[in-house]
Design a protein around this motif. Sequence first.
Motif, short mmCIF file in Angstrom:
data_model
loop_
_atom_site.label_atom_id
_atom_site.label_comp_id
_atom_site.label_asym_id
_atom_site.label_seq_id
_atom_site.Cartn_x
_atom_site.Cartn_y
_atom_site.Cartn_z
N CYS A 184 38.14 41.34 37.70
CA CYS A 184 37.66 42.67 38.07
C CYS A 184 36.19 42.76 37.67
O CYS A 184 35.85 42.40 36.55
CB CYS A 184 38.50 43.74 37.37
N PHE A 238 46.83 44.07 39.96
CA PHE A 238 46.02 44.33 41.14
C PHE A 238 46.87 44.62 42.37
O PHE A 238 48.03 44.26 42.45
CB PHE A 238 45.12 43.12 41.43
N TRP A 295 40.43 44.43 46.98
CA TRP A 295 41.49 44.55 45.98
C TRP A 295 41.23 45.80 45.15
O TRP A 295 40.08 46.21 44.97
CB TRP A 295 41.52 43.32 45.06
N HIS A 350 42.00 47.38 41.30
CA HIS A 350 42.52 47.12 39.95
C HIS A 350 43.44 48.29 39.58
O HIS A 350 43.10 49.15 38.78
CB HIS A 350 41.35 46.98 38.97
#
Lengths: 92, 1002
Positions: free
Chosen positions: A5, A16, A56, A58
């Motif tokens: 991240c 994730f 993506w 987190h």
Amino acid sequence: MLIKCPWCGDRSLAEFSYQGDATIIRPSDPLSLSDNQWNEYLNLRNNPKGWHDEIWQHLNGCRKHFKARRNVVTHEIADTKPMDGSLQGGRS
Amino acid sequence: MNNPQIPQYRLPEGGRIDRSRPLSFSFNGRAYVGYQGDTLASALLANGVHLIARSFKYHRPRGIMSAGSEEPCAMVTMRQGSRIEPNIRATQIELYEGLVANSQNCWPSVNFDLQAIINKVSRFLPSGFYYKTFKWPKFLWMSYEKVIRHAAGMGKVATLPDPDHYDHMHAYCDVLVVGGGPAGLMAAKSAAASGARVMLADEQAEFGGTLCGRAEKISNKPAMDWVARVRDELAARPDVTLLPRTVVASYYDHNMLVLNQRTGEHLPTAEGFTPRQRIWKVWAKQVVLATGAIERPLVFGNNDLPGVMLTGAVQTYISQYGVLAGKNAVIFTNNDSAYDAAAHMHDNGIKIAAIIDNRKQTSPAAQKLSDRGILIFNNHVVYQAVGSKHVRGVNISPLNENGDKLSGGNIKIDCDLLCMSGGWTPSVHLFSQARGKLRWHETLTTFIPEKSFQQERSAGSCKGVWGLSDCLKGGAKAGAEAAKAAGFTKTRALKTPAASNHDMGDIRALWRVPQPPRSQTKRFIDFQDDVATSDIELAAREGYRSVELTKRYTTLGMGTDQGKTSNINGLAVLSEELGKHIPEVGLTTFRPPYTAQTLGAISGPERGGHFAPTRRSPVHDWHVSTGASFMPAGLWMRPAYYQQPGETMWDAIYRETKHVRSHVGLVDVSSLGKIDLQGKDSAEFLNRCYINGFAKLPVGKCRYGVMLRDDGMVFDDGTVSRLAENHFMMTTTTAKAGPVLQYLEYLLDVVWPELDVHVVSATEQWCAIAVAGPKSRELLSRITDIDMSNEAFEFMGVRQGNICDVPGRIYRISFSGELAYEIGVPSDWGLHVWESLMTAGKDLKVSPYGLEAMSILRIEKGHIVGAELNGRTTADDLGFAAMISTRKPFMGQRSLRKPALLEGERKQLVGLISLDGKTPIPRGAQIVVNPDGPTPVAMLGEVTSNCYSPHVENHIGLAIVKRGRQRIDEILWATSPLTKQRVRVKLCSPHFIDPQGERLRG
Ligand SMILES: [Zn+2]
């Protein structure tokens, strides 16, 4: 798998959530698009063998979205950047 | 234990066992004695017990073939009652006092197994037999399956809850060394010397690997002295973690490996804080694989008889356990490793009746044995073992010039032990799981690692290196390289001590031992799955060319041993049948785990109540104390109803429902999602998220909103309140609280990063209580300083003030259709406010109601929930067309013009009412014109919600029906073929109560 991240560093995949193709930009004026153009944005995705630029989140961490360059064959991750950064490396 | 007799196959001294600690155990109901340090297998062999199990398919007698995790035959059922566990390898069970094990796959006993008759008819059970025979007729498959399942049993599992606990650990290290044999120990030593954080895992209880079971010397002293010294050195280092009894089962991406540590399996029961097993997830910067090699069986007739063993295993039983697996041995080999073994066996008093070697010349290693006067037959093979439940002798014969036929002249040799060595197969399982590339090695006749894919390297015999000295050197080098790659750049390979360096000599491949003409004797390749040469030959004749398909067709290598002893032999036989070179046919894929894992270990502590978190509202304890019945809603536990003495469940639910419509009720709605939005662009953001407008929502008002996905389907609904110019509170359904927040975050991070909006979940910070019913205003006016009058506090208004002396908010919204309010107070005050409301409203007969009553109230009002928001319905389908703004862009807007969303046949939300006034509407029923019409019956739609309505005094429901709004007053059928229920229903408006909303506004 470990994913880096941009804010928190290397963390386990379990934190994730994959959020789609980072090369797709939502059109700013959808109403001006034809049915075909809208369909292309909404539903059609390339699936090349090798490197993908992905979004993506987190999710179980700082909850920020970021971009990742990942090889879908080897699962190697060449780079991660905040959404406004540009990904480096990976492509060959 | 007093005065145990030393069993006749136990050596008087030697081995790694503790003769001062005898242990009693039971096998198949008989009592035996072994020693601390024994495995079940070694203890049984010491007692002369060889018949351990019956085989999977043919119920043939099976014994102990190996001394490790490759064991395909000696599978037993361990322990009893709730701890019973089938298919455990006797070779890996450490003996403990009171151990109880039983044979499986036999009835009534392993000695007399009735199903062994199958063996007599086994030529009628070729590969694919089940597929071919039982596939027709289809309807009988169910009964066939029962019989087959019984016949092909693999032991029985426990049906009681597992009383033990299992642990999960996460760990990070610089270098993980897999395997604690000579190469692994040397690798760990070298890596640790550099200061790297090292983990060393070995599947055995004791480090040393092969050295535990050999008479090797290192620096001219017993090799195990060296092992002990290295182990102690490593243990003394704070950065080294030693993990004995730990199998590295799986190698995943990014160098993440999963280990299983048998923390309590060697104990009678794992007590206190000791888990029975522990799973480690290890993220290693670098990995050294020192996983060793597994000896291959030779493929001759009756090679599965008890007493036929791998040569190296017989050595291990001598050196590690002080046990002789027999007293009069024949050794059958195609390589030199068996000669070291023969000398070792001979030194310990096993008579060597003969050594049968298929190679034409006597090797130098063989010569030494010949010098001892041991009979060696070169260019000969054992073509059959003889015996019924134990080997009694062998038939041997010379080979012809090509080595593919017997050339006649049989000799029979008596023996009680037949050792076989078909060469060694490096354990490349983990290397291959890590997607490393293998290469076929012609002279070693096996696959060895060629190119690593992940951050790992191999050392020792898993790389095809056989000599002890070479293994030590290779380990030292690999350990240093790994530490260097992990960032310890000054690392050097340590010097290695002096040791022998015997190799295997030239191997003469012998994949199938030729048989006399017309012999029906089976030559087994995969002992666990009962796959013989004839099965692979048949598959090849039937056209199987791919190794992966042949594997599945014949079940070769598909047992719990994953074909550790059978892969190469099976592949070689298939290659010969196809007339191809082995690497052309290819290897089957190695998949995790290396050895079978228990479900208990995999689930770890995450079971029962720990499987998922339980979410409770701040008022939970009150609900419990009043005897509420709970139902789960996602992770939340919500009160379903509050039963009073003498009431049935339905009595309680209908009482609560009616009470809300006539008096006042409280319902705990804390689980509804709450999202706090702040920032100067919040109103603009909401405007883009919902189909209806939010930009002009005044402060102090709330509005119902519908949110779409960009594909035009309804995502969620809820209310948004404007608390201040740039401060909003959004509610979501319970189920969508997480997804809606994630969706908003995505829009803000990815689509509109220029908007100044911050979103955060406030679900757990606020306790939410709905107060509903005609007396709700009266009740609230007693406990708040907010002016509750209809004029001052209008429908869809929001006020902030003191509630029961606590700062909070009141929203005038209604889910039930009654005059209603929702109170929000900080969670810590939730219970106080709830209790104060109950006290303040005593004379108003205030009463709690649960999820069931709330559900009936909302169906009566025609409010939608998850069943209607099923991801396939649009705003128009659900009757929200009038809310859709035409004056602003919003998410999903463009999709509303998609042809499929405009067509006239879409399903629309309607109400249903039972026509006869008494038949319930079945849940999930299909709406059809005529359920008895010709099939397939056209389905017009489906029931999404159903209940008995105390207000309507009839069974009602909501449904999604094709062109439903045009069908109001039509009479159709709701039919559920699943529950065999049907009812005639009349379509109506979904608003069964107060369609004009007068109650809400009154
Ligand atoms: Zn983060």
